[in-house]
Motif scaffolding. Structure first.
Motif, mmCIF file in Angstrom:
data_model
loop_
_atom_site.group_PDB
_atom_site.id
_atom_site.type_symbol
_atom_site.label_atom_id
_atom_site.label_comp_id
_atom_site.label_asym_id
_atom_site.label_seq_id
_atom_site.Cartn_x
_atom_site.Cartn_y
_atom_site.Cartn_z
ATOM 1 N N SER A 47 0.845 -1.200 0.000
ATOM 2 C CA SER A 47 0.000 0.000 0.000
ATOM 3 C C SER A 47 0.882 1.252 0.000
ATOM 4 O O SER A 47 0.589 2.216 -0.691
ATOM 5 N N GLN A 48 2.010 1.207 0.718
ATOM 6 C CA GLN A 48 2.929 2.362 0.671
ATOM 7 C C GLN A 48 3.435 2.560 -0.754
ATOM 8 O O GLN A 48 3.602 3.686 -1.220
ATOM 9 N N HIS A 49 3.681 1.455 -1.414
ATOM 10 C CA HIS A 49 4.185 1.530 -2.787
ATOM 11 C C HIS A 49 3.115 2.137 -3.719
ATOM 12 O O HIS A 49 3.390 3.040 -4.504
ATOM 13 N N ALA A 113 -0.866 6.838 6.505
ATOM 14 C CA ALA A 113 -0.038 5.956 5.669
ATOM 15 C C ALA A 113 1.208 6.677 5.182
ATOM 16 O O ALA A 113 1.197 7.884 4.982
ATOM 17 N N LYS A 114 2.261 5.901 4.980
ATOM 18 C CA LYS A 114 3.494 6.466 4.428
ATOM 19 C C LYS A 114 3.475 6.356 2.899
ATOM 20 O O LYS A 114 2.790 5.501 2.342
ATOM 21 N N TYR A 115 4.251 7.186 2.272
ATOM 22 C CA TYR A 115 4.572 7.039 0.841
ATOM 23 C C TYR A 115 6.010 7.515 0.701
ATOM 24 O O TYR A 115 6.560 8.131 1.624
ATOM 25 N N ASP A 212 19.402 -0.170 10.729
ATOM 26 C CA ASP A 212 18.312 0.634 11.276
ATOM 27 C C ASP A 212 16.989 0.333 10.556
ATOM 28 O O ASP A 212 16.094 1.172 10.509
ATOM 29 N N SER A 213 16.893 -0.865 9.951
ATOM 30 C CA SER A 213 15.718 -1.207 9.135
ATOM 31 C C SER A 213 14.924 -2.321 9.829
ATOM 32 O O SER A 213 15.241 -3.504 9.685
ATOM 33 N N PRO A 214 13.888 -1.967 10.607
ATOM 34 C CA PRO A 214 13.207 -2.975 11.415
ATOM 35 C C PRO A 214 12.514 -4.079 10.614
ATOM 36 O O PRO A 214 12.355 -5.196 11.106
ATOM 37 N N VAL A 224 10.275 -11.621 0.332
ATOM 38 C CA VAL A 224 9.580 -10.476 -0.283
ATOM 39 C C VAL A 224 10.696 -9.575 -0.800
ATOM 40 O O VAL A 224 10.708 -9.160 -1.951
ATOM 41 N N LYS A 225 11.677 -9.329 0.063
ATOM 42 C CA LYS A 225 12.905 -8.661 -0.357
ATOM 43 C C LYS A 225 13.956 -9.738 -0.631
ATOM 44 O O LYS A 225 13.993 -10.742 0.086
ATOM 45 N N HIS A 226 14.795 -9.504 -1.636
ATOM 46 C CA HIS A 226 15.920 -10.422 -1.879
ATOM 47 C C HIS A 226 17.246 -9.734 -1.599
ATOM 48 O O HIS A 226 18.279 -10.380 -1.540
HETATM 49 N N1 BYC Z 1 10.107 6.870 2.202
HETATM 50 O O1 BYC Z 1 12.273 -1.278 7.828
HETATM 51 P P1 BYC Z 1 12.400 -0.433 6.603
HETATM 52 C C1 BYC Z 1 8.100 5.467 -8.287
HETATM 53 C C2 BYC Z 1 9.811 3.542 6.066
HETATM 54 S S1 BYC Z 1 7.294 5.117 -6.823
HETATM 55 C C3 BYC Z 1 9.159 6.756 3.154
HETATM 56 O O2 BYC Z 1 13.683 -0.485 5.856
HETATM 57 P P2 BYC Z 1 11.070 -1.783 4.466
HETATM 58 C C4 BYC Z 1 7.713 6.644 -9.028
HETATM 59 C C5 BYC Z 1 9.295 2.128 5.947
HETATM 60 O O3 BYC Z 1 8.090 2.084 5.252
HETATM 61 C C6 BYC Z 1 8.240 3.782 -6.182
HETATM 62 N N2 BYC Z 1 9.186 5.808 4.107
HETATM 63 O O4 BYC Z 1 11.172 -0.731 5.647
HETATM 64 C C7 BYC Z 1 6.428 7.135 -8.972
HETATM 65 C C8 BYC Z 1 9.186 1.748 7.412
HETATM 66 O O5 BYC Z 1 8.030 2.377 7.970
HETATM 67 P P3 BYC Z 1 6.807 1.545 8.674
HETATM 68 C C9 BYC Z 1 8.257 3.696 -4.714
HETATM 69 C C10 BYC Z 1 10.219 4.941 4.080
HETATM 70 O O6 BYC Z 1 9.671 -1.872 4.030
HETATM 71 C C11 BYC Z 1 6.120 8.304 -9.628
HETATM 72 C C12 BYC Z 1 10.369 2.461 8.032
HETATM 73 O O7 BYC Z 1 10.704 3.519 7.155
HETATM 74 N N3 BYC Z 1 8.883 2.436 -4.428
HETATM 75 O O8 BYC Z 1 8.948 4.767 -8.650
HETATM 76 O O9 BYC Z 1 11.784 -3.057 4.847
HETATM 77 C C13 BYC Z 1 7.069 8.991 -10.364
HETATM 78 C C14 BYC Z 1 11.557 1.548 8.230
HETATM 79 O O10 BYC Z 1 12.088 1.093 6.966
HETATM 80 C C15 BYC Z 1 11.214 4.992 3.101
HETATM 81 C C16 BYC Z 1 8.464 1.612 -3.419
HETATM 82 O O11 BYC Z 1 7.557 1.940 -2.718
HETATM 83 C C17 BYC Z 1 11.141 6.012 2.144
HETATM 84 N N4 BYC Z 1 12.065 6.160 1.188
HETATM 85 O O12 BYC Z 1 11.953 -1.123 3.281
HETATM 86 C C18 BYC Z 1 8.346 8.477 -10.455
HETATM 87 C C19 BYC Z 1 9.185 0.289 -3.314
HETATM 88 N N5 BYC Z 1 12.104 4.011 3.330
HETATM 89 O O13 BYC Z 1 5.950 1.048 7.542
HETATM 90 C C20 BYC Z 1 8.676 7.293 -9.823
HETATM 91 C C21 BYC Z 1 8.528 -0.718 -2.400
HETATM 92 C C22 BYC Z 1 11.673 3.356 4.415
HETATM 93 O O14 BYC Z 1 7.438 0.393 9.424
HETATM 94 N N6 BYC Z 1 9.005 -0.628 -1.050
HETATM 95 N N7 BYC Z 1 10.546 3.930 4.868
HETATM 96 O O15 BYC Z 1 6.127 2.568 9.506
HETATM 97 C C23 BYC Z 1 10.192 -1.116 -0.623
HETATM 98 O O16 BYC Z 1 10.995 -1.644 -1.386
HETATM 99 C C24 BYC Z 1 10.501 -1.045 0.854
HETATM 100 O O17 BYC Z 1 9.280 -0.835 1.541
HETATM 101 C C25 BYC Z 1 11.522 0.067 1.217
HETATM 102 C C26 BYC Z 1 11.627 0.144 2.758
HETATM 103 C C27 BYC Z 1 12.882 -0.272 0.645
HETATM 104 C C28 BYC Z 1 11.070 1.445 0.713
#
Ligand code: BYC
Length: 322
Positions: A47-49, A113-115, A212-214, A224-226
């Motif tokens: 959902s954050q994605h 929610a985060k984004y 620092d990544s819980p 889910v992550k590799h």
């Molecule tokens: N921003 O334990 P961690 C695009 C949060 S859009 C905000 O490392 P995780 C595009 C994290 O959610 C592409 N929050 O988390 C669109 C967690 O918070 P909660 C966007 C961040 O999930 C339009 C806390 O910090 N891509 O391409 O293991 C125009 C601790 O972090 C961020 C995705 O969404 C951040 N940067 O790893 C152009 C990729 N980083 O929920 C382009 C999908 C961390 O515990 N997501 N947080 O409160 C992922 O790959 C992973 O969720 C992350 C974080 C690598 C982002």
């Protein structure tokens, strides 16, 4: 007849069986049993994605009316529309986990929610559009190519299509950057200024460092992550530095050095205080972005109501016909 006991998420045998499927590289599908915690982690991350894709339309959307030519306008329009599509695929994927999209959207609109942090920075010049395509979509590709192998089938499949489109986005961005970098001194200065502003926020997209990544340990165990946040960040830096050199742009990091032994471009310390401020809602544009999303949602209310009224009418008709 004796009832078989229902499996609970805590059932160790079920958990072991689930982990064995993950370890064997099997894909988990919506109707398969999964631990509640796996489901929750996916809902959180997906959902954050999805929210990031939707909010991510705003900084670039600002420049559609000011694109410098019809060709640039057409590609930017197509790119921004693609981002909307990405948001929709991922919301659909999230719904396969039993959550309601309206609830997720409410969480975004009321600030729960985060984004992605990256979309809370302003787009001050046309060069920002090029740099977003190059660096932001470039970072997204590095992250999402790996997510295309995520253990949850609907998420992984959405990533395959999204990455194809992101590749086009990155190319259009890099083409804008290369054109400006080979342009007049004013254009060169404009693109260098955009790179200076977007470089560090792009590195923050990969999330906090591994120590620092819980969520990472659990997401890695469940495939889910590799790759870890730091591994992906390093890969992005290694890919991007030679591209910057190729177009004579500098990256705003005096500590950037090539380590011939590890074959890595080593980089300086990220400002984690800034990252945490932005994700707490205090970045340069957090309030503006949410206000724009709320206004768009409100403006679309009549469409949702009309669609619901139409669906209700169809249901009445089919009940009457039956
Ligand atoms: N921003 O334990 P961690 C695009 C949060 S859009 C905000 O490392 P995780 C595009 C994290 O959610 C592409 N929050 O988390 C669109 C967690 O918070 P909660 C966007 C961040 O999930 C339009 C806390 O910090 N891509 O391409 O293991 C125009 C601790 O972090 C961020 C995705 O969404 C951040 N940067 O790893 C152009 C990729 N980083 O929920 C382009 C999908 C961390 O515990 N997501 N947080 O409160 C992922 O790959 C992973 O969720 C992350 C974080 C690598 C982002």
């Amino acid at each position: 007849m004796e009832q078989k006991p229902q499996a609970t998420p805590e059932d160790p045998a079920k958990l072991a069986q689930f982990q064995a499927r993950i370890d064997a590289g099997e894909s988990i599908e919506p109707k398969d049993w999964m631990p509640e915690r796996y489901r929750k982690q996916l809902v959180r991350m997906m959902s954050q994605h999805a929210h990031s894709e939707i909010v991510g339309m705003l900084p670039e959307g600002n420049w559609i009316t000011r694109a410098p030519s019809l060709r640039r306008k057409m590609s930017l329009l197509a790119k921004v529309q693609d981002e909307a599509g990405h948001g929709l695929y991922i919301y659909c994927g999230t719904e396969t986990l039993g959550v309601d999209r309206a609830e997720l959207v409410d969480q975004l609109l009321d600030g729960r929610a985060k984004y992605s942090s990256i979309f809370n920075y302003p787009t001050l010049s046309w060069a920002d559009i090029g740099v977003i395509g190059w660096l932001v979509d470039g970072a997204a590709i590095v992250n999402q190519t790996v997510l295309a192998k995520a253990s949850y089938g609907p998420y992984a499949r959405a990533m395959i299509r999204i990455c194809k489109e992101e590749n086009f986005h990155k190319r259009q961005g890099f083409e804008i950057v290369a054109t400006l970098a080979a342009g007049t001194p004013a254009q060169q200065a404009m693109v260098q200024d955009a790179v200076n502003r977007w470089w560090w926020p792009s590195l923050m997209m990969f999330g906090p460092s591994d120590t620092d990544s819980p969520n990472s340990a659990e997401l890695l165990r469940w495939k889910v992550k590799h790759k870890t946040n730091d591994e992906l960040r390093q890969r992005f830096v290694n890919l991007t530095v030679p591209q910057a050199i190729a177009v004579n742009l500098t990256l705003p990091d005096p500590d950037l050095t090539y380590n011939a032994e590890t074959k890595n471009w080593e980089f300086g310390e990220i400002d984690w205080a800034e990252f945490h401020e932005v994700i707490r809602g205090n970045g340069p544009c957090n309030r503006e972005r949410l206000a724009a999303r709320r206004a768009a949602h409100e403006n679309g209310r009549w469409v949702r109501e009309a669609a619901e009224a139409h669906a209700a009418k169809q249901r009445r008709r089919s009940t009457e016909a039956a």
